[in-house]
Design a protein around this motif. Structure first.
Motif, PDB file in Angstrom:
ATOM      1  N   MET A  12       0.842  -1.183   0.000  1.00 18.33           N
ATOM      2  CA  MET A  12       0.000   0.000   0.000  1.00 18.33           C
ATOM      3  C   MET A  12       0.887   1.246   0.000  1.00 18.33           C
ATOM      4  O   MET A  12       1.868   1.331   0.716  1.00 18.33           O
ATOM      5  N   ALA A  13       0.564   2.200  -0.829  1.00 20.75           N
ATOM      6  CA  ALA A  13       1.344   3.421  -0.936  1.00 20.75           C
ATOM      7  C   ALA A  13       1.186   4.265   0.330  1.00 20.75           C
ATOM      8  O   ALA A  13       0.148   4.241   0.981  1.00 20.75           O
ATOM      9  N   LYS A  14       2.262   4.999   0.648  1.00 16.05           N
ATOM     10  CA  LYS A  14       2.222   5.872   1.815  1.00 16.05           C
ATOM     11  C   LYS A  14       1.220   6.996   1.578  1.00 16.05           C
ATOM     12  O   LYS A  14       1.179   7.601   0.517  1.00 16.05           O
ATOM     13  N   ARG A  15       0.417   7.274   2.601  1.00 17.27           N
ATOM     14  CA  ARG A  15      -0.596   8.342   2.488  1.00 17.27           C
ATOM     15  C   ARG A  15       0.109   9.689   2.546  1.00 17.27           C
ATOM     16  O   ARG A  15       0.945   9.937   3.391  1.00 17.27           O
ATOM     17  N   THR A  16      -0.249  10.542   1.609  1.00 13.99           N
ATOM     18  CA  THR A  16       0.249  11.910   1.605  1.00 13.99           C
ATOM     19  C   THR A  16      -0.940  12.857   1.625  1.00 13.99           C
ATOM     20  O   THR A  16      -2.066  12.455   1.316  1.00 13.99           O
ATOM     21  N   PHE A  17      -0.676  14.099   1.983  1.00 15.87           N
ATOM     22  CA  PHE A  17      -1.729  15.100   1.990  1.00 15.87           C
ATOM     23  C   PHE A  17      -2.365  15.217   0.612  1.00 15.87           C
ATOM     24  O   PHE A  17      -3.579  15.236   0.474  1.00 15.87           O
ATOM     25  N   GLU A  18      -1.522  15.260  -0.408  1.00 17.24           N
ATOM     26  CA  GLU A  18      -2.017  15.430  -1.771  1.00 17.24           C
ATOM     27  C   GLU A  18      -2.887  14.255  -2.211  1.00 17.24           C
ATOM     28  O   GLU A  18      -3.931  14.439  -2.842  1.00 17.24           O
ATOM     29  N   ASN A  19      -2.447  13.025  -1.866  1.00 18.34           N
ATOM     30  CA  ASN A  19      -3.245  11.841  -2.217  1.00 18.34           C
ATOM     31  C   ASN A  19      -4.577  11.840  -1.478  1.00 18.34           C
ATOM     32  O   ASN A  19      -5.618  11.507  -2.054  1.00 18.34           O
ATOM     33  N   ALA A  20      -4.537  12.191  -0.188  1.00 14.27           N
ATOM     34  CA  ALA A  20      -5.752  12.215   0.616  1.00 14.27           C
ATOM     35  C   ALA A  20      -6.726  13.259   0.079  1.00 14.27           C
ATOM     36  O   ALA A  20      -7.932  13.015  -0.018  1.00 14.27           O
ATOM     37  N   LEU A  21      -6.202  14.420  -0.275  1.00 18.56           N
ATOM     38  CA  LEU A  21      -7.051  15.481  -0.805  1.00 18.56           C
ATOM     39  C   LEU A  21      -7.661  15.065  -2.148  1.00 18.56           C
ATOM     40  O   LEU A  21      -8.850  15.295  -2.399  1.00 18.56           O
ATOM     41  N   GLY A  22      -6.871  14.438  -2.990  1.00 22.00           N
ATOM     42  CA  GLY A  22      -7.380  13.945  -4.275  1.00 22.00           C
ATOM     43  C   GLY A  22      -8.476  12.910  -4.089  1.00 22.00           C
ATOM     44  O   GLY A  22      -9.501  12.941  -4.781  1.00 22.00           O
ATOM     45  N   LYS A  23      -8.274  11.992  -3.158  1.00 24.71           N
ATOM     46  CA  LYS A  23      -9.284  10.968  -2.881  1.00 24.71           C
ATOM     47  C   LYS A  23     -10.545  11.611  -2.321  1.00 24.71           C
ATOM     48  O   LYS A  23     -11.663  11.221  -2.679  1.00 24.71           O
ATOM     49  N   LEU A  24     -10.376  12.616  -1.464  1.00 24.36           N
ATOM     50  CA  LEU A  24     -11.524  13.322  -0.904  1.00 24.36           C
ATOM     51  C   LEU A  24     -12.322  14.023  -2.002  1.00 24.36           C
ATOM     52  O   LEU A  24     -13.559  13.987  -2.001  1.00 24.36           O
ATOM     53  N   GLU A  25     -11.645  14.615  -2.954  1.00 27.57           N
ATOM     54  CA  GLU A  25     -12.328  15.249  -4.086  1.00 27.57           C
ATOM     55  C   GLU A  25     -13.093  14.211  -4.904  1.00 27.57           C
ATOM     56  O   GLU A  25     -14.221  14.458  -5.343  1.00 27.57           O
ATOM     57  N   GLN A  26     -12.491  13.046  -5.101  1.00 29.75           N
ATOM     58  CA  GLN A  26     -13.151  11.965  -5.848  1.00 29.75           C
ATOM     59  C   GLN A  26     -14.407  11.511  -5.113  1.00 29.75           C
ATOM     60  O   GLN A  26     -15.472  11.339  -5.737  1.00 29.75           O
ATOM     61  N   ILE A  27     -14.306  11.321  -3.812  1.00 33.37           N
ATOM     62  CA  ILE A  27     -15.460  10.892  -3.018  1.00 33.37           C
ATOM     63  C   ILE A  27     -16.564  11.940  -3.085  1.00 33.37           C
ATOM     64  O   ILE A  27     -17.749  11.603  -3.239  1.00 33.37           O
ATOM     65  N   THR A  28     -16.189  13.206  -2.999  1.00 36.89           N
ATOM     66  CA  THR A  28     -17.169  14.287  -3.066  1.00 36.89           C
ATOM     67  C   THR A  28     -17.933  14.239  -4.386  1.00 36.89           C
ATOM     68  O   THR A  28     -19.162  14.350  -4.406  1.00 36.89           O
ATOM     69  N   GLU A  29     -17.204  14.060  -5.487  1.00 38.94           N
ATOM     70  CA  GLU A  29     -17.855  13.973  -6.796  1.00 38.94           C
ATOM     71  C   GLU A  29     -18.805  12.783  -6.867  1.00 38.94           C
ATOM     72  O   GLU A  29     -19.922  12.890  -7.389  1.00 38.94           O
ATOM     73  N   GLU A  30     -18.368  11.637  -6.351  1.00 41.94           N
ATOM     74  CA  GLU A  30     -19.206  10.437  -6.378  1.00 41.94           C
ATOM     75  C   GLU A  30     -20.492  10.651  -5.573  1.00 41.94           C
ATOM     76  O   GLU A  30     -21.573  10.258  -6.008  1.00 41.94           O
ATOM     77  N   LEU A  31     -20.367  11.282  -4.410  1.00 47.47           N
ATOM     78  CA  LEU A  31     -21.541  11.537  -3.585  1.00 47.47           C
ATOM     79  C   LEU A  31     -22.463  12.571  -4.225  1.00 47.47           C
ATOM     80  O   LEU A  31     -23.686  12.450  -4.151  1.00 47.47           O
ATOM     81  N   TYR A  81      -7.428  13.431   8.604  1.00 47.33           N
ATOM     82  CA  TYR A  81      -6.009  13.304   8.258  1.00 47.33           C
ATOM     83  C   TYR A  81      -5.466  14.614   7.681  1.00 47.33           C
ATOM     84  O   TYR A  81      -4.407  15.089   8.087  1.00 47.33           O
ATOM     85  N   CYS A  82      -6.200  15.200   6.744  1.00 43.99           N
ATOM     86  CA  CYS A  82      -5.759  16.458   6.131  1.00 43.99           C
ATOM     87  C   CYS A  82      -5.679  17.580   7.163  1.00 43.99           C
ATOM     88  O   CYS A  82      -4.723  18.355   7.170  1.00 43.99           O
ATOM     89  N   ASN A  83      -6.658  17.657   8.036  1.00 43.77           N
ATOM     90  CA  ASN A  83      -6.663  18.689   9.068  1.00 43.77           C
ATOM     91  C   ASN A  83      -5.460  18.532   9.999  1.00 43.77           C
ATOM     92  O   ASN A  83      -4.788  19.514  10.328  1.00 43.77           O
ATOM     93  N   THR A  84      -5.174  17.305  10.415  1.00 43.65           N
ATOM     94  CA  THR A  84      -4.023  17.043  11.278  1.00 43.65           C
ATOM     95  C   THR A  84      -2.725  17.416  10.567  1.00 43.65           C
ATOM     96  O   THR A  84      -1.844  18.042  11.156  1.00 43.65           O
ATOM     97  N   THR A  85      -2.619  17.043   9.305  1.00 46.35           N
ATOM     98  CA  THR A  85      -1.417  17.351   8.527  1.00 46.35           C
ATOM     99  C   THR A  85      -1.220  18.856   8.403  1.00 46.35           C
ATOM    100  O   THR A  85      -0.103  19.359   8.568  1.00 46.35           O
ATOM    101  N   LEU A  86      -2.289  19.597   8.140  1.00 45.04           N
ATOM    102  CA  LEU A  86      -2.187  21.053   8.026  1.00 45.04           C
ATOM    103  C   LEU A  86      -1.824  21.694   9.367  1.00 45.04           C
ATOM    104  O   LEU A  86      -1.032  22.639   9.412  1.00 45.04           O
ATOM    105  N   THR A  87      -2.381  21.184  10.451  1.00 45.52           N
ATOM    106  CA  THR A  87      -2.068  21.711  11.776  1.00 45.52           C
ATOM    107  C   THR A  87      -0.591  21.497  12.101  1.00 45.52           C
ATOM    108  O   THR A  87       0.083  22.394  12.620  1.00 45.52           O
ATOM    109  N   GLU A  88      -0.076  20.319  11.776  1.00 44.77           N
ATOM    110  CA  GLU A  88       1.333  20.028  11.998  1.00 44.77           C
ATOM    111  C   GLU A  88       2.226  20.926  11.139  1.00 44.77           C
ATOM    112  O   GLU A  88       3.259  21.413  11.598  1.00 44.77           O
ATOM    113  N   ALA A  89       1.833  21.155   9.894  1.00 44.09           N
ATOM    114  CA  ALA A  89       2.610  22.023   9.007  1.00 44.09           C
ATOM    115  C   ALA A  89       2.635  23.451   9.538  1.00 44.09           C
ATOM    116  O   ALA A  89       3.677  24.119   9.525  1.00 44.09           O
ATOM    117  N   LYS A  90       1.498  23.932  10.026  1.00 45.64           N
ATOM    118  CA  LYS A  90       1.426  25.278  10.592  1.00 45.64           C
ATOM    119  C   LYS A  90       2.361  25.409  11.781  1.00 45.64           C
ATOM    120  O   LYS A  90       3.079  26.406  11.911  1.00 45.64           O
TER     121      LYS A  90
END
Length: 81
Positions: A1-20, A43-52
């Motif tokens: 399984m590929a390592k989760r990244t912010f960009e991958n998570a955001l892309g998947k979230l956009e895909q899910i949003t479109e499907e819904l 996950y994205c929120n945690t990643t952004l908080t850590e980056a900040k």
């Protein structure tokens, strides 16, 4: 399984949003997708908080720079309506 990244998570979230938004999924599948989306948002929120926090730490180490909340920055080209 590929390592989760912010960009991958955001892309998947956009895909899910479109499907819904399409509304073609069953209720059961929609709920599963929604649950997956909630996990991705967390996950994205945690990643952004850590980056900040890292950016603020770097600014403190540099000394002469001061922190300014993002929402107080002058965006110049944006107008309030």
């Amino acid at each position: 399984m590929a390592k989760r990244t912010f960009e991958n998570a955001l892309g998947k979230l956009e895909q899910i949003t479109e499907e819904l938004e399409n509304g073609d999924l069953s209720l059961e599948v929609s709920l599963k997708k929604f649950d997956e989306g909630i996990g991705l948002v967390e996950y994205c929120n945690t990643t952004l908080t850590e980056a900040k926090a890292k950016v603020e730490l770097l600014l403190e180490k540099q000394g002469g720079l001061t922190k300014q909340p993002f929402d107080e920055l002058d965006h110049g080209d944006q107008e309030l309506s």
